[in-house]
Scaffold this motif. Structure first.
Motif, PDB file in Angstrom:
ATOM      1  N   PRO A  41      62.281  20.026  22.119  1.00  0.00           N
ATOM      2  CA  PRO A  41      63.629  19.816  22.655  1.00  0.00           C
ATOM      3  C   PRO A  41      64.185  20.988  23.455  1.00  0.00           C
ATOM      4  CG  PRO A  41      63.495  19.049  20.384  1.00  0.00           C
ATOM      5  CD  PRO A  41      62.203  19.758  20.679  1.00  0.00           C
ATOM      6  N   GLY A  42      63.937  22.209  23.019  1.00  0.00           N
ATOM      7  CA  GLY A  42      64.525  23.363  23.675  1.00  0.00           C
ATOM      8  C   GLY A  42      64.021  23.629  25.070  1.00  0.00           C
ATOM      9  N   THR A  43      62.919  22.960  25.474  1.00  0.00           N
ATOM     10  CA  THR A  43      62.358  23.192  26.802  1.00  0.00           C
ATOM     11  C   THR A  43      62.865  22.192  27.833  1.00  0.00           C
ATOM     12  OG1 THR A  43      60.421  21.788  26.377  1.00  0.00           O
ATOM     13  CG2 THR A  43      60.248  24.111  25.760  1.00  0.00           C
ATOM     14  N   ALA A  44      63.835  21.370  27.475  1.00  0.00           N
ATOM     15  CA  ALA A  44      64.341  20.340  28.390  1.00  0.00           C
ATOM     16  C   ALA A  44      64.759  20.945  29.722  1.00  0.00           C
ATOM     17  CB  ALA A  44      65.523  19.615  27.753  1.00  0.00           C
ATOM     18  N   GLY A  45      64.245  20.376  30.812  1.00  0.00           N
ATOM     19  CA  GLY A  45      64.629  20.807  32.143  1.00  0.00           C
ATOM     20  C   GLY A  45      63.776  21.901  32.741  1.00  0.00           C
ATOM     21  N   TYR A  46      62.871  22.482  31.950  1.00  0.00           N
ATOM     22  CA  TYR A  46      62.090  23.611  32.452  1.00  0.00           C
ATOM     23  C   TYR A  46      60.753  23.203  33.062  1.00  0.00           C
ATOM     24  CZ  TYR A  46      65.435  26.896  30.555  1.00  0.00           C
ATOM     25  OH  TYR A  46      66.586  27.604  30.321  1.00  0.00           O
ATOM     26  N   GLY A  47      60.060  22.272  32.426  1.00  0.00           N
ATOM     27  CA  GLY A  47      58.748  21.888  32.923  1.00  0.00           C
ATOM     28  C   GLY A  47      58.783  21.241  34.288  1.00  0.00           C
ATOM     29  N   THR A  48      59.822  20.459  34.577  1.00  0.00           N
ATOM     30  CA  THR A  48      59.893  19.738  35.846  1.00  0.00           C
ATOM     31  C   THR A  48      60.347  20.618  36.996  1.00  0.00           C
ATOM     32  OG1 THR A  48      62.138  19.022  35.320  1.00  0.00           O
ATOM     33  CG2 THR A  48      60.338  17.544  34.690  1.00  0.00           C
ATOM     34  N   GLU A  49      60.830  21.814  36.718  1.00  0.00           N
ATOM     35  CA  GLU A  49      61.322  22.707  37.769  1.00  0.00           C
ATOM     36  C   GLU A  49      60.553  24.022  37.766  1.00  0.00           C
ATOM     37  OE1 GLU A  49      65.512  23.248  37.129  1.00  0.00           O
ATOM     38  OE2 GLU A  49      65.833  21.138  36.687  1.00  0.00           O
ATOM     39  N   ALA A  50      59.315  23.981  37.319  1.00  0.00           N
ATOM     40  CA  ALA A  50      58.576  25.220  37.059  1.00  0.00           C
ATOM     41  C   ALA A  50      58.439  26.110  38.290  1.00  0.00           C
ATOM     42  CB  ALA A  50      57.202  24.884  36.493  1.00  0.00           C
ATOM     43  N   THR A  51      58.104  25.538  39.430  1.00  0.00           N
ATOM     44  CA  THR A  51      57.870  26.357  40.617  1.00  0.00           C
ATOM     45  C   THR A  51      59.140  27.066  41.067  1.00  0.00           C
ATOM     46  OG1 THR A  51      56.079  24.891  41.336  1.00  0.00           O
ATOM     47  CG2 THR A  51      57.052  26.344  42.995  1.00  0.00           C
ATOM     48  N   ALA A  52      60.239  26.326  41.123  1.00  0.00           N
ATOM     49  CA  ALA A  52      61.506  26.924  41.548  1.00  0.00           C
ATOM     50  C   ALA A  52      62.001  27.945  40.539  1.00  0.00           C
ATOM     51  CB  ALA A  52      62.559  25.827  41.744  1.00  0.00           C
ATOM     52  N   LEU A  53      61.862  27.638  39.253  1.00  0.00           N
ATOM     53  CA  LEU A  53      62.306  28.570  38.221  1.00  0.00           C
ATOM     54  C   LEU A  53      61.471  29.846  38.226  1.00  0.00           C
ATOM     55  CD1 LEU A  53      63.029  26.137  35.260  1.00  0.00           C
ATOM     56  CD2 LEU A  53      64.699  27.504  36.506  1.00  0.00           C
ATOM     57  N   ALA A  54      60.167  29.704  38.440  1.00  0.00           N
ATOM     58  CA  ALA A  54      59.313  30.880  38.488  1.00  0.00           C
ATOM     59  C   ALA A  54      59.743  31.817  39.611  1.00  0.00           C
ATOM     60  CB  ALA A  54      57.849  30.472  38.662  1.00  0.00           C
ATOM     61  N   ALA A  55      60.051  31.252  40.771  1.00  0.00           N
ATOM     62  CA  ALA A  55      60.509  32.076  41.894  1.00  0.00           C
ATOM     63  C   ALA A  55      61.822  32.771  41.551  1.00  0.00           C
ATOM     64  CB  ALA A  55      60.667  31.207  43.138  1.00  0.00           C
ATOM     65  N   GLN A  56      62.706  32.063  40.872  1.00  0.00           N
ATOM     66  CA  GLN A  56      63.990  32.642  40.473  1.00  0.00           C
ATOM     67  C   GLN A  56      63.786  33.791  39.496  1.00  0.00           C
ATOM     68  OE1 GLN A  56      67.028  29.843  39.025  1.00  0.00           O
ATOM     69  NE2 GLN A  56      67.459  31.291  37.372  1.00  0.00           N
ATOM     70  N   TYR A  57      62.959  33.573  38.488  1.00  0.00           N
ATOM     71  CA  TYR A  57      62.728  34.605  37.477  1.00  0.00           C
ATOM     72  C   TYR A  57      62.062  35.838  38.086  1.00  0.00           C
ATOM     73  CZ  TYR A  57      63.541  30.797  34.126  1.00  0.00           C
ATOM     74  OH  TYR A  57      64.076  29.751  33.417  1.00  0.00           O
ATOM     75  N   ASP A 107      55.509  38.291  24.111  1.00  0.00           N
ATOM     76  CA  ASP A 107      56.675  37.810  24.850  1.00  0.00           C
ATOM     77  C   ASP A 107      56.773  36.309  24.583  1.00  0.00           C
ATOM     78  OD1 ASP A 107      58.728  37.312  26.609  1.00  0.00           O
ATOM     79  OD2 ASP A 107      57.618  37.882  28.413  1.00  0.00           O
ATOM     80  N   ILE A 108      57.724  35.927  23.733  1.00  0.00           N
ATOM     81  CA  ILE A 108      57.864  34.528  23.321  1.00  0.00           C
ATOM     82  C   ILE A 108      58.846  33.833  24.251  1.00  0.00           C
ATOM     83  CG2 ILE A 108      58.581  32.980  21.460  1.00  0.00           C
ATOM     84  CD1 ILE A 108      57.753  35.184  19.483  1.00  0.00           C
ATOM     85  N   GLY A 109      58.402  32.740  24.866  1.00  0.00           N
ATOM     86  CA  GLY A 109      59.184  32.108  25.924  1.00  0.00           C
ATOM     87  C   GLY A 109      59.056  32.934  27.185  1.00  0.00           C
ATOM     88  N   ALA A 110      57.811  33.263  27.540  1.00  0.00           N
ATOM     89  CA  ALA A 110      57.537  34.222  28.607  1.00  0.00           C
ATOM     90  C   ALA A 110      57.864  33.705  29.995  1.00  0.00           C
ATOM     91  CB  ALA A 110      56.064  34.636  28.550  1.00  0.00           C
ATOM     92  N   GLY A 111      58.060  32.399  30.137  1.00  0.00           N
ATOM     93  CA  GLY A 111      58.395  31.856  31.447  1.00  0.00           C
ATOM     94  C   GLY A 111      57.314  32.131  32.462  1.00  0.00           C
ATOM     95  N   SER A 112      57.689  32.748  33.582  1.00  0.00           N
ATOM     96  CA  SER A 112      56.748  33.040  34.661  1.00  0.00           C
ATOM     97  C   SER A 112      55.924  34.287  34.390  1.00  0.00           C
ATOM     98  CB  SER A 112      57.515  33.226  35.970  1.00  0.00           C
ATOM     99  OG  SER A 112      58.359  34.369  35.887  1.00  0.00           O
ATOM    100  N   GLY A 113      56.206  34.986  33.296  1.00  0.00           N
ATOM    101  CA  GLY A 113      55.437  36.175  32.967  1.00  0.00           C
ATOM    102  C   GLY A 113      55.939  37.457  33.595  1.00  0.00           C
ATOM    103  N   LEU A 125      55.666  26.417  33.235  1.00  0.00           N
ATOM    104  CA  LEU A 125      55.868  27.780  33.712  1.00  0.00           C
ATOM    105  C   LEU A 125      54.678  28.675  33.374  1.00  0.00           C
ATOM    106  CD1 LEU A 125      59.633  28.281  32.867  1.00  0.00           C
ATOM    107  CD2 LEU A 125      58.599  28.695  35.112  1.00  0.00           C
ATOM    108  N   ARG A 126      53.978  28.321  32.315  1.00  0.00           N
ATOM    109  CA  ARG A 126      52.795  29.088  31.924  1.00  0.00           C
ATOM    110  C   ARG A 126      51.753  29.064  33.044  1.00  0.00           C
ATOM    111  NH1 ARG A 126      51.704  26.067  28.440  1.00  0.00           N
ATOM    112  NH2 ARG A 126      49.875  24.986  29.214  1.00  0.00           N
ATOM    113  N   LEU A 127      51.562  27.924  33.668  1.00  0.00           N
ATOM    114  CA  LEU A 127      50.590  27.811  34.753  1.00  0.00           C
ATOM    115  C   LEU A 127      51.026  28.622  35.956  1.00  0.00           C
ATOM    116  CD1 LEU A 127      49.885  23.965  34.471  1.00  0.00           C
ATOM    117  CD2 LEU A 127      48.754  25.881  33.298  1.00  0.00           C
ATOM    118  N   GLU A 128      52.338  28.616  36.236  1.00  0.00           N
ATOM    119  CA  GLU A 128      52.859  29.437  37.324  1.00  0.00           C
ATOM    120  C   GLU A 128      52.631  30.919  37.027  1.00  0.00           C
ATOM    121  OE1 GLU A 128      54.289  28.527  40.284  1.00  0.00           O
ATOM    122  OE2 GLU A 128      53.694  26.477  39.779  1.00  0.00           O
ATOM    123  N   GLY A 129      52.883  31.298  35.786  1.00  0.00           N
ATOM    124  CA  GLY A 129      52.707  32.690  35.403  1.00  0.00           C
ATOM    125  C   GLY A 129      51.259  33.146  35.520  1.00  0.00           C
TER     126      GLY A 129
END
Length: 216
Positions: free
Chosen positions: A11-27, A52-58, A79-83
């Motif tokens: 549940p806590g990851t809602a909205g993150y997987g579908t926007e991975a590329t844009a979020l990775a660039a932001q992070y 690093d737990i919840g590492a996002g883009s790394g 986001l793991r794949l982007e990282g």
């Protein structure tokens, strides 16, 4: 290497997987030192064992790996794949795992000198936070520290977030043997006027020294 923990829904990851590329660039556009400036002096010296737990883009995992730490990056979303793509040249161990259980990490019986939880905790509800703190505390080596940031402000559309107080989080950590070393506040690195962050550093005491010589 990527390790996997099977989970039909997080549940806590809602909205993150579908926007991975844009979020990775932001992070990646935000500097590691800007996010952690106030507590960098409390990070362990390299080479230390870091997760690093919840590492996002790394972004943070990459900075710590460059500094000479042994880094495990835990991220359950795409986001793991982007990282892995962005930081392919760095010795980061990517693990597919998630709070509150952290089943993969615990399955390896691992302990760390630094546990990093950046912009993660507010995605968990009260029951999940209790479970997660127990899980996190069990990963902290004697003398190790937990560095975490808590977001305060309006919830973005499509995200699952809860208001979490620094005081409650520190008290929760204390129940699992983690003492409060630092508590502070910082403004939002993206310049959002209605968002600010609490930053906490919790520490597990080092193992006590053995008994001294007995007087004869």
């Amino acid at each position: 290497m990527t390790l996997h923990a099977s989970s039909p829904s997080i549940p806590g990851t809602a909205g993150y997987g579908t926007e991975a590329t844009a979020l990775a660039a932001q992070y990646e556009s935000i500097a590691f030192v800007d996010v952690h400036r106030d507590v960098l002096h409390l990070f362990p010296q390299p080479p230390s064992r870091v997760v690093d737990i919840g590492a996002g883009s790394g972004r943070d995992a990459a900075a710590l790996a460059r500094a000479g730490h042994h880094v495990v990056a835990v991220e359950p979303t795409a986001l793991r794949l982007e990282g892995r793509r962005i930081h392919a040249g760095l010795p980061i161990e990517w693990v597919e795992d998630h709070l509150p259980e952290l089943a993969v990490l615990h399955g390896g019986h691992r302990r760390f000198d630094l546990v990093l939880l950046t912009a993660v905790w507010m995605h968990l509800d009260a029951a999940e936070r209790e479970h997660a703190m127990r899980s996190v505390a069990a990963l902290v080596a004697p003398g190790g520290r937990v560095v975490m940031s808590l977001r305060h402000g309006p919830v973005p559309e499509g995200r699952r977030m809860f208001e979490v107080s620094a005081r409650d989080t520190a008290e929760q950590g204390a129940r699992y043997g983690l003492g409060l070393l630092y508590s502070g506040r910082r403004e939002d690195t993206q310049g959002r006027a209605d968002v600010h962050w609490s930053v906490l550093v919790l520490e597990r005491p080092a193992q006590p020294a053995g008994p001294g010589p007995t007087a004869g």
